[in-house]
Write an enzyme that holds these catalytic residues in place. Structure first.
Site, short mmCIF file in Angstrom:
data_model
loop_
_atom_site.label_atom_id
_atom_site.label_comp_id
_atom_site.label_asym_id
_atom_site.label_seq_id
_atom_site.Cartn_x
_atom_site.Cartn_y
_atom_site.Cartn_z
N PRO A 79 5.63 2.31 -5.03
CA PRO A 79 5.74 1.53 -3.79
C PRO A 79 6.03 0.04 -3.97
CG PRO A 79 3.45 2.05 -4.26
CD PRO A 79 4.26 2.82 -5.24
N PHE A 80 5.92 -0.46 -5.21
CA PHE A 80 6.17 -1.88 -5.43
C PHE A 80 7.21 -2.08 -6.53
CE2 PHE A 80 1.91 -1.44 -3.67
CZ PHE A 80 2.05 -2.20 -2.52
N LYS B 16 -7.60 0.52 -10.83
CA LYS B 16 -8.34 0.76 -12.07
C LYS B 16 -8.82 2.20 -12.04
CE LYS B 16 -8.35 -2.50 -15.04
NZ LYS B 16 -6.90 -2.49 -14.91
N GLU C 20 1.30 -1.15 -8.00
CA GLU C 20 0.17 -1.98 -7.57
C GLU C 20 0.59 -3.24 -6.83
OE1 GLU C 20 -3.87 -4.08 -9.48
OE2 GLU C 20 -2.51 -2.92 -10.75
#
Length: 432
Positions: A217-218, A251, A235
């Site tokens: 997504p990034f 994490k 992230e």
């Protein structure tokens, strides 16, 4: 300088996106951001291209945040760029003296002449007024773009090496565990570099391969002259929407399996894994503390804690921490007070960064830094530069890094294996 907006409806968005990405390569400066249609609660677009710099700032770490603050305020427009990990030295009394084969600047932002947003089947051009009369011609060219370039990926010259060999890595993880037992820190994100010297790739082909292998997504593609970042990041570092700030640290990681039943078992085990949850929760506490520096009293909250998100190669635990900022807080100050991101450092943050500098033998540079943008109304959105291939075409140096959180319960062998799991998509891209 004012922007002129024009919107168009598109029947075939995948084709238009592909054309747009290839067309953009004519420019020396590009930031390409792609959500890969991954549905996020906090998002503004499906895909975005910023290209062709008008004004820009490029700095080493010294007083870099102050200079960025000045540039962002003065420009009062969209600016795109990156902040490298080593701006930690501007935030705290720290240093970076390890080897650097890539030679990226510590900070770079530019004001794009050309800005193109894609959301659903709508494409919006926002060009600076000085070139606004080119919108219609550019749209027509992109819509009918034919890629005539013959890209060549010189795979035979790529020989991937490790900066830290296994025996050394295991010893360094044991040293981190000793630091934890002595109370010097609770958790630290230890990273290692994979690299290839005297190697050439076509960054456009490599990015398309990486994004096909690992849709995240990034995702981003950054080009500044002869330096490239091919990023498949899952992230978000930090986002601002008016008075709300959002951070989404990751994490906790486990691999994906082809068999759906076995894959579901691994995912379920990850959710219940005490060590993986502890990594995430310690990072959440750090993020809460960072956000509180600019937050109104009592306005830092955890919206999601250790929620399972699944990607192409891994399952991961993601938490979402939000805050409401104080009035008249400068957007750059928010980022500075949270930088570097907790998921890539450790707790306590300063102690972790000092110890990691002595154990890692590569300057992180843009890896575990951030790529993103500011808007004219002082909002922003930035990712975490992980799962990324960094390339200096002039030096013929290719690099990707991977790491993991070391805690008191860490097994050095498993941590070593996790590095290769996280590096899987980059290696496959380069050696395919």
């Amino acid at each position: 300088m004012r922007r002129i907006k024009r919107a168009f409806l598109i029947d075939n968005i995948p084709k238009f996106k592909n054309n747009l990405f290839s067309w953009a390569q004519q420019f020396e400066t590009i930031v390409w951001l792609d959500s890969n249609n991954y549905k996020q609660k906090y998002s503004s677009y499906d895909c975005l291209l910023a290209a062709d710099r008008f004004t820009f700032i490029e700095k080493n770490y010294y007083t870099a945040f102050d200079k960025l603050k000045e540039f962002q305020s003065k420009t009062n427009d969209y600016i795109f760029g990156y902040i490298a990990y080593d701006l930690k030295n501007d935030v705290e009394n720290l240093s970076s003296s390890n080897f650097d084969g890539l030679n990226f600047s510590d900070l770079f932002f530019f004001q794009p002449k050309r800005l193109i947003f894609i959301k659903k089947n709508k494409v919006e051009f926002q060009y600076l007024k000085v070139i606004a009369d080119e919108i219609d011609a550019d749209f027509k060219t992109i819509n009918n773009y034919k890629d005539n370039l013959q890209f060549k990926n010189i795979k035979s010259e790529i020989n991937i090496k490790q900066k830290i060999q296994k025996s050394e890595y295991l010893q360094k993880v044991k040293k981190l565990i000793e630091h934890i037992k002595k109370g010097n820190l609770y958790e630290a994100n230890f990273c290692k570099e994979f690299y290839s010297e005297n190697s050439c790739i076509d960054p456009v082909v490599a990015y398309k391969q990486l994004n096909k292998i690992s849709k995240t997504p990034f995702a981003s593609f950054l080009k500044i002259d002869d330096k490239y970042v091919l990023c498949a990041s899952p992230e978000r570092f930090i986002r601002k929407e008016k008075s709300k700030v959002i951070s989404q640290p990751i994490k906790g990681t486990t691999k994906r399996l082809i068999n759906n039943i076995d894959d579901a078992i691994l995912a379920s085990n990850l959710i219940r894994d005490e060590k993986e949850r502890a990594e995430n929760i310690m990072t959440v506490d750090l993020v809460r503390n960072d956000l509180s520096k600019n937050s109104m009293r009592g306005k830092v909250k955890v919206e999601e804690l250790c929620r399972l998100y699944s990607f192409e190669h891994v399952h991961q635990l993601v938490s979402t921490v939000v805050s409401k900022i104080k009035k008249n807080t400068h957007p750059v100050d928010i980022i500075k007070n949270c930088f570097p991101m907790g998921s890539m450092t450790g707790t306590p943050k300063i102690s972790a960064m000092k110890i990691l500098e002595t154990l890692e033998n590569t300057k992180r540079g843009l890896y575990s830094g951030t790529i993103g943008y500011f808007t004219p109304n002082n909002n922003f959105d930035f990712n975490v530069v992980i799962r990324s291939i960094l390339y200096n075409a002039k030096n013929k140096y290719i690099s990707y890094s991977a790491g993991g959180a070391i805690t008191a319960k860490s097994n050095p062998e498993k941590e070593y294996e996790e590095c290769f799991l996280k590096a899987k998509a980059m290696k496959k891209t380069l050696l395919k």
